[in-house]
Design an enzyme around this catalytic site. Structure first.
Site, short mmCIF file in Angstrom:
data_model
loop_
_atom_site.label_atom_id
_atom_site.label_comp_id
_atom_site.label_asym_id
_atom_site.label_seq_id
_atom_site.Cartn_x
_atom_site.Cartn_y
_atom_site.Cartn_z
CG ASP A 175 -1.62 0.97 1.17
OD1 ASP A 175 -2.09 2.01 0.17
OD2 ASP A 175 -2.81 1.34 2.46
CG LEU A 181 -4.51 6.31 -23.17
CD1 LEU A 181 -3.83 6.12 -22.96
CD2 LEU A 181 -5.28 5.44 -25.06
CE1 TYR A 235 -12.00 11.30 -14.62
CE2 TYR A 235 -11.40 13.87 -14.77
CZ TYR A 235 -10.40 11.81 -14.49
OH TYR A 235 -9.81 11.93 -13.79
P1 NAD Z 1 -4.12 2.65 -13.87
O1 NAD Z 1 -5.75 1.24 -12.59
O2 NAD Z 1 -3.37 1.27 -15.01
O3 NAD Z 1 -3.13 2.28 -12.69
C1 NAD Z 1 -3.21 2.38 -11.33
C2 NAD Z 1 -1.42 1.65 -10.63
O4 NAD Z 1 -1.87 2.56 -9.62
C3 NAD Z 1 -1.63 0.48 -10.78
O5 NAD Z 1 0.47 0.57 -10.34
C4 NAD Z 1 -1.38 -0.42 -9.22
O6 NAD Z 1 -1.48 -1.27 -8.77
C5 NAD Z 1 -1.19 1.21 -8.45
N1 NAD Z 1 -2.32 1.36 -7.20
C6 NAD Z 1 -3.31 1.75 -6.75
N2 NAD Z 1 -3.67 1.35 -5.76
C7 NAD Z 1 -2.41 0.93 -4.89
C8 NAD Z 1 -1.94 1.06 -3.78
N3 NAD Z 1 -2.80 1.55 -2.60
N4 NAD Z 1 -0.76 1.29 -3.18
C9 NAD Z 1 0.36 1.21 -4.72
N5 NAD Z 1 0.15 0.77 -6.02
C10 NAD Z 1 -1.51 1.00 -5.76
O7 NAD Z 1 -4.22 3.75 -14.04
P2 NAD Z 1 -4.08 4.24 -15.12
O8 NAD Z 1 -5.38 4.92 -15.48
O9 NAD Z 1 -2.28 4.67 -15.24
O10 NAD Z 1 -4.33 5.75 -13.86
C11 NAD Z 1 -2.94 6.90 -12.95
C12 NAD Z 1 -2.71 7.91 -13.09
O11 NAD Z 1 -3.55 8.21 -14.55
C13 NAD Z 1 -4.26 8.39 -12.01
O12 NAD Z 1 -3.88 9.60 -11.63
C14 NAD Z 1 -4.89 8.67 -13.65
O13 NAD Z 1 -6.02 9.57 -13.11
C15 NAD Z 1 -4.83 9.68 -14.82
N6 NAD Z 1 -5.18 9.89 -15.89
C16 NAD Z 1 -5.20 8.48 -16.63
C17 NAD Z 1 -6.25 8.59 -17.46
C18 NAD Z 1 -6.35 7.47 -18.15
O14 NAD Z 1 -7.58 7.32 -19.28
N7 NAD Z 1 -6.27 6.15 -18.00
C19 NAD Z 1 -6.11 9.91 -18.40
C20 NAD Z 1 -5.68 11.06 -17.93
C21 NAD Z 1 -5.38 10.49 -16.59
#
Ligand code: NAD
Length: 402
Positions: A112, A274, A236
């Site tokens: 965590d 994405l 959002y």
């Molecule tokens: P994702 O779900 O692919 O990745 C999340 C990561 O966080 C994983 O590595 C997971 O293991 C880790 N995680 C979650 N809870 C955890 C914890 N308690 N301790 C340790 N690790 C933990 O998500 P993503 O879409 O890549 O999002 C990452 C960031 O990018 C976020 O802030 C999201 O808002 C932002 N974002 C996403 C998008 C999109 O469309 N996917 C667009 C813009 C910004």
């Protein structure tokens, strides 16, 4: 074991170890095929490194030219009896194996990221193995957070603020367009979402690293955010998650002031919408995704995580001069998504969309392929009928236990 996709709602409960490794290799190949990132990072911590944008950041840092040493933090589950590990676990197995082959340092912490314990373990590893960090990427997407100081557990919710919200939504699991209503968030739900997805934990990471003198003089730290168009605004940017992103962005400004005094920087990168494990769980968003994807593909400007992050490193973060930001101080990787011609094309389709025609205007097939790929399915040259070993160990975690 023969591993097939098992889809439940917006998640897949199985992951394919060979497929995930192939997906990692494809991302590494993409990065290597391009001009190396000029003066890229050398010692990097990625919080949330196992999937999505954080995974892409880890790959670009290590394989983008400077062969950066990385420490990755994530929350994944390893295989148990007949249950496969999560895809993030297999991603990290493959990433570490491939890094090791090329003599690139990689250490991982599965636990965590919000806890003091993981922070302390990372501090010890940085002290012992790396000395100081020059890049920290904050890429967590989590449904809950236990505050380590108070023990209080907060849960993030995806709800509108001020009024309930009704609109068309695409249920991707059954490929059906339907009307969905989300009730407005309560003040407590807004607060809890900010606790989880706002900037407090990012700041705590920087505090603990700074206190232990582990930040390089020119350190950069980047957290990821999203803005999006009018179409998704109610759910959002003007919703609970948007409030959390406001907090994250305000934290960037605060950290930037502080780090600038030592020659460092803290910025937010606004990334493109994405398909990732987290984003596919956001109501209404998948419909926007499938319309956007079709438009961006037609215009030849569609990108995935690795393309976004490689472009961020090479044209925004590591340039010959300063970090390239907009008038608000944000890196804008959503520049192509937000182009007026792209948004007007999406809006035009949105206005005439109905149950009969939505498939014609959307890239549902592309969405489903991207979604399955997150779990290691649908990759070329992987034999999905073959018996595979599901019980794989992440090398640095296995060696630290031994
Ligand atoms: P994702 O779900 O692919 O990745 C999340 C990561 O966080 C994983 O590595 C997971 O293991 C880790 N995680 C979650 N809870 C955890 C914890 N308690 N301790 C340790 N690790 C933990 O998500 P993503 O879409 O890549 O999002 C990452 C960031 O990018 C976020 O802030 C999201 O808002 C932002 N974002 C996403 C998008 C999109 O469309 N996917 C667009 C813009 C910004």
């Amino acid at each position: 074991m023969i591993v097939q996709p098992k889809i439940r709602g917006f998640i897949c409960t199985t992951a394919h170890p060979v497929g995930c490794a192939k997906h990692i290799q494809e991302q590494i190949d993409y990065v290597k095929k391009h001009k190396p990132v000029n003066q890229g990072p050398k010692k990097v911590l990625i919080i949330g490194s196992s999937t999505g944008y954080g995974l892409a950041s880890r790959i670009v840092a290590s394989f983008g030219g400077t062969k950066a040493a990385t420490i990755g933090v994530f929350f994944e589950r390893e295989a148990e009896a007949k249950r496969t590990a999560t895809s993030g676990w297999y991603n990290m197995v493959a990433f570490e194996e491939k890094a090791k082959k090329e003599g690139i340092y990689a250490k991982s912490f599965n636990g965590d990221a919000f806890s003091d314990e993981i922070k302390q373990r990372v501090v010890e590893a940085v002290k012992k193995d790396l000395g100081k960090l020059d890049l920290i990427i904050y890429s967590l997407a989590s449904p809950r957070r236990q505050n380590p100081k108070t023990g209080e557990v907060s849960k993030s919710v995806l709800k509108p603020i001020g009024a309930s919200y009704t609109n068309r939504s695409l249920d991707v699991s059954i490929n059906k367009l339907e009307m969905v209503t989300l009730p407005e968030a309560t003040p407590d739900e807004i607060k809890q979402t900010i606790d989880v997805m706002g900037g407090e934990d990012w700041e705590e990471w920087i505090n603990v690293l700074d206190k232990n003198n582990l930040l390089d003089a020119g350190v950069k730290t980047v957290a990821y955010s999203y803005i999006g168009p009018e179409l998704t605004r109610a759910i959002y940017r003007n919703g609970t998650i948007g409030r959390a992103k406001d907090h994250l962005e305000a934290t960037a400004k605060k950290l930037d002031e502080r780090l600038k005094k030592k020659g460092g920087r803290a910025v937010v990168s606004v990334n493109k919408a994405l398909v990732t494990q987290s984003s596919s769980a956001i109501p209404f968003i998948p419909l926007y995704f499938v319309l956007l994807k079709k438009v961006m593909k037609e215009k030849n400007i569609e990108e995935d995580c690795i393309q976004q992050i490689f472009r961020m490193f090479s044209t925004r973060l590591y340039t010959d001069s300063n970090i390239v930001v907009d008038q608000n101080g944000f890196i804008r990787m959503d520049d192509w998504e937000m182009r007026p011609d792209v948004q007007s094309a999406v809006q035009k389709v949105w206005d005439i969309l109905n149950e009969q025609n939505y498939e014609q205007f959307s890239d549902i097939k592309g969405y489903q392929e991207d979604f399955l790929k997150l779990f290691g399915f649908g990759l070329k040259d992987v034999d999905y009928n073959a018996d595979v070993d599901i019980d794989l160990k992440i090398p640095s975690i296995a060696s630290s236990i031994a």
